[in-house]
Design a protein around this motif. Structure first.
Motif, PDB file in Angstrom:
ATOM      1  N   UNK A 120      25.708  63.670  26.061  1.00  0.00           N
ATOM      2  CA  UNK A 120      26.738  63.348  27.057  1.00  0.00           C
ATOM      3  C   UNK A 120      27.936  64.253  26.869  1.00  0.00           C
ATOM      4  N   UNK A 121      28.661  64.439  27.953  1.00  0.00           N
ATOM      5  CA  UNK A 121      29.852  65.269  27.922  1.00  0.00           C
ATOM      6  C   UNK A 121      30.957  64.572  28.709  1.00  0.00           C
ATOM      7  N   UNK A 122      32.167  65.056  28.555  1.00  0.00           N
ATOM      8  CA  UNK A 122      33.312  64.503  29.277  1.00  0.00           C
ATOM      9  C   UNK A 122      33.800  65.573  30.247  1.00  0.00           C
ATOM     10  N   UNK A 123      33.927  65.207  31.522  1.00  0.00           N
ATOM     11  CA  UNK A 123      34.402  66.134  32.544  1.00  0.00           C
ATOM     12  C   UNK A 123      35.719  65.633  33.113  1.00  0.00           C
ATOM     13  N   UNK A 124      36.608  66.577  33.425  1.00  0.00           N
ATOM     14  CA  UNK A 124      37.922  66.257  33.957  1.00  0.00           C
ATOM     15  C   UNK A 124      38.090  66.917  35.317  1.00  0.00           C
ATOM     16  N   UNK A 125      38.660  66.174  36.268  1.00  0.00           N
ATOM     17  CA  UNK A 125      38.911  66.726  37.600  1.00  0.00           C
ATOM     18  C   UNK A 125      40.229  66.169  38.129  1.00  0.00           C
ATOM     19  N   UNK A 126      40.957  67.014  38.859  1.00  0.00           N
ATOM     20  CA  UNK A 126      42.176  66.576  39.536  1.00  0.00           C
ATOM     21  C   UNK A 126      41.953  66.809  41.023  1.00  0.00           C
ATOM     22  N   UNK A 127      41.897  65.724  41.775  1.00  0.00           N
ATOM     23  CA  UNK A 127      41.626  65.808  43.218  1.00  0.00           C
ATOM     24  C   UNK A 127      42.565  64.881  43.976  1.00  0.00           C
ATOM     25  N   UNK A 128      43.220  65.421  44.997  1.00  0.00           N
ATOM     26  CA  UNK A 128      44.047  64.632  45.903  1.00  0.00           C
ATOM     27  C   UNK A 128      45.033  63.722  45.181  1.00  0.00           C
ATOM     28  N   UNK A 129      45.663  64.259  44.146  1.00  0.00           N
ATOM     29  CA  UNK A 129      46.673  63.500  43.432  1.00  0.00           C
ATOM     30  C   UNK A 129      46.138  62.472  42.456  1.00  0.00           C
ATOM     31  N   UNK A 130      44.847  62.556  42.134  1.00  0.00           N
ATOM     32  CA  UNK A 130      44.230  61.618  41.189  1.00  0.00           C
ATOM     33  C   UNK A 130      43.563  62.413  40.063  1.00  0.00           C
ATOM     34  N   UNK A 131      43.855  62.028  38.819  1.00  0.00           N
ATOM     35  CA  UNK A 131      43.196  62.612  37.658  1.00  0.00           C
ATOM     36  C   UNK A 131      41.991  61.744  37.355  1.00  0.00           C
ATOM     37  N   UNK A 132      40.813  62.352  37.283  1.00  0.00           N
ATOM     38  CA  UNK A 132      39.566  61.616  37.046  1.00  0.00           C
ATOM     39  C   UNK A 132      38.876  62.194  35.820  1.00  0.00           C
ATOM     40  N   UNK A 133      38.625  61.338  34.832  1.00  0.00           N
ATOM     41  CA  UNK A 133      37.949  61.750  33.607  1.00  0.00           C
ATOM     42  C   UNK A 133      36.667  60.938  33.511  1.00  0.00           C
ATOM     43  N   UNK A 134      35.507  61.613  33.435  1.00  0.00           N
ATOM     44  CA  UNK A 134      34.214  60.931  33.471  1.00  0.00           C
ATOM     45  C   UNK A 134      33.346  61.312  32.289  1.00  0.00           C
ATOM     46  N   UNK A 135      32.592  60.335  31.789  1.00  0.00           N
ATOM     47  CA  UNK A 135      31.543  60.600  30.811  1.00  0.00           C
ATOM     48  C   UNK A 135      30.254  60.782  31.602  1.00  0.00           C
ATOM     49  N   UNK A 136      29.572  61.914  31.384  1.00  0.00           N
ATOM     50  CA  UNK A 136      28.433  62.302  32.202  1.00  0.00           C
ATOM     51  C   UNK A 136      27.222  62.575  31.312  1.00  0.00           C
ATOM     52  N   UNK A 137      26.029  62.169  31.791  1.00  0.00           N
ATOM     53  CA  UNK A 137      24.787  62.427  31.053  1.00  0.00           C
ATOM     54  C   UNK A 137      24.317  63.855  31.305  1.00  0.00           C
ATOM     55  N   UNK A 138      23.249  64.258  30.622  1.00  0.00           N
ATOM     56  CA  UNK A 138      22.687  65.603  30.817  1.00  0.00           C
ATOM     57  C   UNK A 138      22.291  65.858  32.261  1.00  0.00           C
ATOM     58  N   UNK A 139      21.757  64.826  32.911  1.00  0.00           N
ATOM     59  CA  UNK A 139      21.281  64.990  34.288  1.00  0.00           C
ATOM     60  C   UNK A 139      22.408  64.930  35.319  1.00  0.00           C
ATOM     61  N   UNK A 140      23.635  64.654  34.887  1.00  0.00           N
ATOM     62  CA  UNK A 140      24.767  64.623  35.816  1.00  0.00           C
ATOM     63  C   UNK A 140      25.144  63.249  36.299  1.00  0.00           C
ATOM     64  N   UNK A 141      24.491  62.203  35.798  1.00  0.00           N
ATOM     65  CA  UNK A 141      24.815  60.836  36.195  1.00  0.00           C
ATOM     66  C   UNK A 141      26.092  60.393  35.485  1.00  0.00           C
ATOM     67  N   UNK A 142      27.038  59.878  36.256  1.00  0.00           N
ATOM     68  CA  UNK A 142      28.297  59.416  35.692  1.00  0.00           C
ATOM     69  C   UNK A 142      28.090  58.049  35.049  1.00  0.00           C
ATOM     70  N   UNK A 143      28.467  57.937  33.772  1.00  0.00           N
ATOM     71  CA  UNK A 143      28.318  56.690  33.033  1.00  0.00           C
ATOM     72  C   UNK A 143      29.548  55.813  33.238  1.00  0.00           C
ATOM     73  N   UNK A 144      30.731  56.413  33.079  1.00  0.00           N
ATOM     74  CA  UNK A 144      31.972  55.681  33.318  1.00  0.00           C
ATOM     75  C   UNK A 144      33.056  56.662  33.701  1.00  0.00           C
ATOM     76  N   UNK A 145      34.058  56.152  34.391  1.00  0.00           N
ATOM     77  CA  UNK A 145      35.130  56.992  34.913  1.00  0.00           C
ATOM     78  C   UNK A 145      36.470  56.304  34.711  1.00  0.00           C
TER      79      UNK A 145
END
Length: 91
Positions: free
Chosen positions: A28-53
């Motif tokens: 698993x990895x942690x991905x960070x994104x800033x979109x439309x004034x919202x900071x979103x940090x997600x834990x993602x599996x190898x296949x790209x499925x979001x586990x939690x945000x």
């Protein structure tokens, strides 16, 4: 990679609060994104499925700290592929 984590510092009016998102399992990895004034940090599996945000309003986040886990060989790994970054000769 397992152990990667992101700390999010949020302004809560008279104080600040710190939240962490950690890649808790292997692959698993942690991905960070800033979109439309919202900071979103997600834990993602190898296949790209979001586990939690975790989502926060960007104007309330004074600091976002990405802390990758130290690798065994001491080299940094590149983004999604996990391949070592190439050494660039100095000129």
């Amino acid at each position: 990679m397992k152990g990667d984590r992101v700390e999010i510092v949020v302004d809560a009016g008279d104080t600040t609060r710190t939240y962490e998102v950690v890649a808790g399992r292997a692959g698993r990895r942690v991905e960070t994104a800033v979109r439309r004034g919202v900071v979103e940090v997600s834990e993602v599996t190898r296949s790209g499925t979001v586990v939690r945000t975790a989502r926060f309003m960007a104007n309330r986040v004074p600091a976002l700290v990405e802390q990758p886990v130290p690798r065994e060989d001491g080299r940094e790994l590149s983004g999604r592929t996990g391949r070592p970054l190439r050494d660039v000769p100095e000129s």
